[in-house]
Design a protein around this motif. Structure first.
Motif, mmCIF file in Angstrom:
data_model
loop_
_atom_site.group_PDB
_atom_site.id
_atom_site.type_symbol
_atom_site.label_atom_id
_atom_site.label_comp_id
_atom_site.label_asym_id
_atom_site.label_seq_id
_atom_site.Cartn_x
_atom_site.Cartn_y
_atom_site.Cartn_z
ATOM 1 N N CYS A 157 0.390 -1.617 0.193
ATOM 2 C CA CYS A 157 0.041 0.200 -0.148
ATOM 3 C C CYS A 157 1.210 1.291 -0.613
ATOM 4 O O CYS A 157 0.284 2.400 -0.593
ATOM 5 N N GLY A 158 2.155 0.759 0.221
ATOM 6 C CA GLY A 158 2.993 2.371 0.595
ATOM 7 C C GLY A 158 2.549 3.206 1.714
ATOM 8 O O GLY A 158 2.694 4.114 1.318
ATOM 9 N N SER A 159 2.128 2.406 2.364
ATOM 10 C CA SER A 159 1.369 3.214 3.671
ATOM 11 C C SER A 159 2.123 2.950 4.647
ATOM 12 O O SER A 159 2.720 1.796 5.754
ATOM 13 N N VAL A 216 -0.608 8.364 15.921
ATOM 14 C CA VAL A 216 0.522 9.442 15.976
ATOM 15 C C VAL A 216 1.185 9.859 15.201
ATOM 16 O O VAL A 216 1.381 9.401 13.689
ATOM 17 N N PRO A 217 1.085 11.328 14.120
ATOM 18 C CA PRO A 217 1.571 11.997 13.067
ATOM 19 C C PRO A 217 2.947 11.723 12.648
ATOM 20 O O PRO A 217 3.664 11.239 13.021
ATOM 21 N N SER A 218 2.937 11.670 11.691
ATOM 22 C CA SER A 218 4.054 10.981 10.937
ATOM 23 C C SER A 218 4.212 11.376 9.341
ATOM 24 O O SER A 218 2.739 11.782 8.828
ATOM 25 N N THR A 219 5.986 11.585 9.337
ATOM 26 C CA THR A 219 6.001 11.808 7.842
ATOM 27 C C THR A 219 6.747 10.955 6.896
ATOM 28 O O THR A 219 7.639 10.163 7.681
ATOM 29 N N LEU A 220 6.486 11.115 6.041
ATOM 30 C CA LEU A 220 7.086 10.236 4.245
ATOM 31 C C LEU A 220 7.861 11.247 4.049
ATOM 32 O O LEU A 220 7.737 12.607 3.829
ATOM 33 N N SER A 221 9.183 11.257 4.377
ATOM 34 C CA SER A 221 10.369 12.251 3.791
ATOM 35 C C SER A 221 11.446 10.973 3.404
ATOM 36 O O SER A 221 11.224 10.170 3.386
ATOM 37 N N ALA A 377 -2.593 12.027 10.577
ATOM 38 C CA ALA A 377 -1.457 10.834 11.048
ATOM 39 C C ALA A 377 -0.804 9.893 9.832
ATOM 40 O O ALA A 377 0.295 9.274 10.754
ATOM 41 N N HIS A 378 -1.360 9.699 8.783
ATOM 42 C CA HIS A 378 -0.861 8.611 8.107
ATOM 43 C C HIS A 378 0.321 9.381 6.974
ATOM 44 O O HIS A 378 0.038 10.947 6.856
ATOM 45 N N THR A 379 0.542 8.317 6.440
ATOM 46 C CA THR A 379 1.424 9.707 5.644
ATOM 47 C C THR A 379 0.629 9.504 3.530
ATOM 48 O O THR A 379 0.306 8.199 3.672
ATOM 49 N N ALA A 380 1.744 9.949 3.134
ATOM 50 C CA ALA A 380 0.974 9.729 2.193
ATOM 51 C C ALA A 380 1.203 7.991 1.197
ATOM 52 O O ALA A 380 2.216 7.496 2.158
ATOM 53 N N MET A 381 0.609 7.697 0.522
ATOM 54 C CA MET A 381 0.517 5.862 0.415
ATOM 55 C C MET A 381 -0.309 6.270 -1.175
ATOM 56 O O MET A 381 -0.201 7.035 -1.969
#
Length: 398
Positions: A157-159, A216-221, A377-381
């Motif tokens: 899912c890329g999540s 909990v909020p997170s970031t894809l970077s 709270a999830h990243t882009a997917m």
């Protein structure tokens, strides 16, 4: 831009693993409180729990993908000082973590940590403690139990989804069940043996059915951009530095080699994002608010660079972040709503301040030090994952 319902046009309604179900638990930036299970069927969005066993696909045996249960961290992948000498591989055999590789980034209590997809590809679940064990059960300002953290990533899912791994007030260890539900990772917890949906952050079968984890909020970077924004960050070390389930330290492998054959281990934009279409692996930023869901595809956002929009009454800004991923923030600050424009590759501008794209933090001007709240709270997917859990989504720019 013109928008329209896109599901039927793509012919995804009947695709395997893409049957309609509920949206995410907790689509706003605030951490979502735990919900207690019920003896009656539980409704989460339009999903009735527990899910029928026939909906679960068994891909592997339990723990066939070994979750990390004792993570180790360093300043980067050359720093193994936190690992016992006998478990450190020779310097020549240690993997490297290039700046362009993707990480799931988490900030909590003034501390920042990065969890590389290069590790999550192979392990999918990290059971972490963000504070020393003596304070891991200390209540946070909002009454939540801090410290015990669950970091998950589903390569299909890329999540990336991060939550407190607390059930019934106690820290709980999670593992990979080997099952998929609607093509998404299904976890189990060792305390009750319940099954949990990664994307819903909810127990879908077992004694804790209906219980929702606090997100909990997170970031894809990219690692390089995350480290630039968080110079003091620590990064998850791969095994044998980190310990997997049942005490296994695992073999020394090339963690730069994608387990799933992706063209690039960074995975920031997926296979299809370089085109103009909307393919299954096109990266999207998803926003769900007050029953309205909208996806912002990478190619569209790349073309506009900065998108100011409203979703269910929520004013949002979606932008391309350094390293090639997507970020989405709430545009409300101090009781007002800002409109954002591009300042440069690393910053947006609004209200006389420049705002870091990666963190949403104001770097100068009247709002210096303020921070935009992420919209989820999830990243882009991947698009396939978003539409599977939001079948009535609209798509920005379509």
């Amino acid at each position: 831009m013109r928008r329209r319902r896109y599901l039927a046009a793509l012919g995804l309604a009947g695709a395997t693993g893409l049957a309609g179900c509920a949206g995410y638990v907790g689509s706003t930036a605030e951490e979502t409180p735990t919900r207690s299970p019920s003896s009656e069927p539980v409704q989460v969005g339009d999903v009735t729990l527990p899910v029928d066993r026939s909906e679960l696909f068994t891909a592997l045996h339990r723990d066939g993908i070994p979750a990390i249960t004792d993570p180790a961290f360093g300043a980067d992948w050359t720093d193994w000082s936190a690992v016992a000498v006998e478990h450190r591989p020779p310097a020549a055999e240690r993997p490297t973590l290039p700046d362009e590789f993707a990480v799931v980034g988490v900030e909590r209590g003034g501390e920042a940590r990065a969890y590389p997809l290069a590790v999550l590809d192979w392990h999918e679940v990290v059971n972490d403690v963000f504070e020393p064990p003596s304070t891991a059960r200390r209540p946070t300002a909002d009454g939540a139990l801090g410290g015990a953290l669950l970091v998950t990533y589903c390569p299909l899912c890329g999540s990336g989804v991060v939550a407190e791994r607390v059930v019934d007030g106690e820290p709980t260890t999670f593992g990979v069940s080997g099952m998929l539900w609607r093509d998404d990772l299904v976890l189990y917890d060792r305390a009750t043996d319940s099954l949990w949906s990664q994307l819903l952050a909810t127990a879908i079968r077992g004694p804790k059915t209906g219980t929702q984890l606090r997100l909990v909020p997170s970031t894809l970077s990219s690692w390089g951009e995350w480290r630039t924004a968080h110079p003091e960050t620590r990064v998850l070390l791969p095994p044998p530095g980190s310990v997997a389930v049942d005490g296994r330290r695992g073999q020394v492998r090339d963690y730069g080699d994608s387990k799933y054959g992706y063209e690039t281990q960074s995975q920031l934009v997926g296979f299809d994002s370089d085109g103009e279409g909307l393919g299954e692996r096109t990266l999207v930023a998803g926003v769900d608010h007050e029953g309205v869901a909208r996806a912002y595809p990478f190619p569209v956002v790349r073309g506009e660079d900065v998108v100011n929009d409203r979703v269910g009454g929520l004013p949002v800004v979606v932008a391309l972040a350094p390293g090639g991923t997507l970020v989405a923030y709430d545009r409300r600050v101090d009781g007002g709503t800002l409109r954002f424009e591009a300042a440069d590759d690393r910053h947006l501008c609004a209200g006389g301040s420049r705002w870091e794209r990666t963190t949403g933090r104001a770097a100068d001007g009247p709002y210096d030090g303020a921070r935009l709240a992420p919209t989820a709270a999830h990243t882009a997917m991947f698009w396939s994952a978003w539409v599977a859990f939001h079948p009535d989504t609209t798509v920005y720019g379509r």
